[in-house]
Design an enzyme around this catalytic site. Structure first.
Site, PDB file in Angstrom:
ATOM      1  N   ARG A  46       4.543   2.367 -33.567  1.00 58.17           N
ATOM      2  CA  ARG A  46       5.722   1.902 -34.310  1.00 58.17           C
ATOM      3  C   ARG A  46       6.814   1.582 -33.301  1.00 58.17           C
ATOM      4  O   ARG A  46       7.639   2.420 -32.949  1.00 58.17           O
ATOM      5  CB  ARG A  46       6.174   2.989 -35.291  1.00 58.17           C
ATOM      6  CG  ARG A  46       7.359   2.614 -36.175  1.00 58.17           C
ATOM      7  CD  ARG A  46       7.601   3.705 -37.213  1.00 58.17           C
ATOM      8  NE  ARG A  46       8.734   3.425 -38.061  1.00 58.17           N
ATOM      9  CZ  ARG A  46      10.005   3.703 -37.756  1.00 58.17           C
ATOM     10  NH1 ARG A  46      10.304   4.283 -36.611  1.00 58.17           N
ATOM     11  NH2 ARG A  46      10.967   3.412 -38.600  1.00 58.17           N
ATOM     12  N   SER A 117       3.876   2.586 -47.512  1.00 59.23           N
ATOM     13  CA  SER A 117       4.895   3.578 -47.856  1.00 59.23           C
ATOM     14  C   SER A 117       5.200   3.504 -49.345  1.00 59.23           C
ATOM     15  O   SER A 117       5.347   2.408 -49.885  1.00 59.23           O
ATOM     16  CB  SER A 117       6.190   3.313 -47.076  1.00 59.23           C
ATOM     17  OG  SER A 117       5.941   3.328 -45.691  1.00 59.23           O
ATOM     18  N   LYS A 146      14.597   7.497 -38.292  1.00 59.30           N
ATOM     19  CA  LYS A 146      14.574   6.200 -38.993  1.00 59.30           C
ATOM     20  C   LYS A 146      15.969   5.894 -39.495  1.00 59.30           C
ATOM     21  O   LYS A 146      16.491   6.593 -40.362  1.00 59.30           O
ATOM     22  CB  LYS A 146      13.580   6.274 -40.160  1.00 59.30           C
ATOM     23  CG  LYS A 146      13.384   4.974 -40.923  1.00 59.30           C
ATOM     24  CD  LYS A 146      12.264   5.160 -41.946  1.00 59.30           C
ATOM     25  CE  LYS A 146      12.282   4.130 -43.053  1.00 59.30           C
ATOM     26  NZ  LYS A 146      11.853   2.801 -42.659  1.00 59.30           N
TER      27      LYS A 146
HETATM   28  N1  TZP Z   1       9.547   6.927 -42.475  1.00 59.42           N
HETATM   29  C1  TZP Z   1      10.114   7.825 -43.278  1.00 59.42           C
HETATM   30  S1  TZP Z   1      10.821   9.086 -42.387  1.00 59.42           S
HETATM   31  C2  TZP Z   1      10.335   8.411 -40.905  1.00 59.42           C
HETATM   32  C3  TZP Z   1       9.650   7.234 -41.148  1.00 59.42           C
HETATM   33  C4  TZP Z   1       9.072   6.348 -40.137  1.00 59.42           C
HETATM   34  C5  TZP Z   1      10.640   9.025 -39.594  1.00 59.42           C
HETATM   35  C6  TZP Z   1       9.900  10.307 -39.350  1.00 59.42           C
HETATM   36  O1  TZP Z   1      10.264  10.849 -38.105  1.00 59.42           O
HETATM   37  P1  TZP Z   1      10.461  12.420 -37.875  1.00 59.42           P
HETATM   38  O2  TZP Z   1      11.024  12.514 -36.480  1.00 59.42           O
HETATM   39  O3  TZP Z   1       9.082  13.019 -37.933  1.00 59.42           O
HETATM   40  O4  TZP Z   1      11.388  12.932 -38.923  1.00 59.42           O
END
Ligand code: TZP
Ligand code: MG
Length: 222
Positions: A46, A117, A146
């Protein structure tokens, strides 16, 4: 290659590590190798946000990380970039609600893994209808990884999806770490998806191993 089975998908979702070069101070290949050593079962490339690679640089990093995943027999999924996934023959693609339409993506990628998602029962049903192999549900807890994340929903969203009869493999995402992994597994997830719990850990290998152990323990006890 035939479509992945639901059973195999659930196994693969156990510890789903997501990362791009922007997620760690360390070189991405170093972090990923440690994570794979620690027992990560699925990986998503990503590459987005400030400082992310683009174009040929992005493709070159993708190929490097893909090679590493192959060495460990771990499927390599590309976030959003369907064209890149096809160009490098990745194992799958993950798309969000604001990305390319999941049905179109399924048509383009054939039997490769398709992750979508979903934030509610309606989106989950649409993803299944479009041909998703799994859905990613979150953020479960607040996340700093995010920028445009929705509000955290708590593990109850997983329970609500299962109670609504959604049986597709589900990976939970957002703020998940070793201390709350059991909670999301008990609420109905088949695995946990993390960025910072591994990419920002002082020892990524140990963090991945601890998560794998927590997920295994939660599976046994349910
Ligand atoms: N989609 C929803 S939350 C997220 C994504 C890509 C980020 C998750 O990252 P982390 O550091 O595990 O909370
Ligand atoms: Mg996306």
């Amino acid at each position: 290659m035939a479509r992945i089975t639901s059973e195999e998908m659930k196994e693969r979702l156990a510890v789903y590590f997501i990362m791009g070069s922007q997620n760690s101070e360390q070189p991405a290949e170093q972090v990923l190798e440690e994570a794979l050593d620690g027992g990560v079962t699925l990986f998503q490339f990503r590459e987005k946000g400030p400082g992310a690679f683009k174009g040929e640089d992005k493709a070159a990093l993708a190929r490097k990380l893909q090679r590493l995943c192959r060495t460990y027999g771990v499927p390599f999924i590309v976030n959003d970039d369907v064209e890149l996934a096809i160009a490098i023959d990745a194992d799958g693609v993950h798309v969000g609600q604001d990305d390319e339409d999941a049905r179109r993506v399924r048509e383009k990628i054939g039997d490769k893994i398709l992750g979508v998602s979903a934030h509610n029962v309606k989106e989950a049903r649409a993803a299944i209808e479009a041909g998703a192999d799994y859905i990613g549900v979150g953020p479960i807890y607040p996340t700093r990884s995010k920028d445009d994340a929705n509000e955290a929903q708590g593990p109850d969203i997983l329970r609500r999806l299962r109670e609504a009869g959604i049986t597709i493999p589900i990976v939970a995402i957002g703020g998940i770490a070793v201390d709350n992994a059991r909670e999301v597994m008990e609420a109905g997830a088949d695995g946990v998806s993390v960025i910072s719990a591994i990419a920002s850990a002082p020892v990524p290998k140990a963090a991945a191993a601890a998560l794998a152990a927590a997920v295994r323990a939660a599976r046994v006890s349910r």
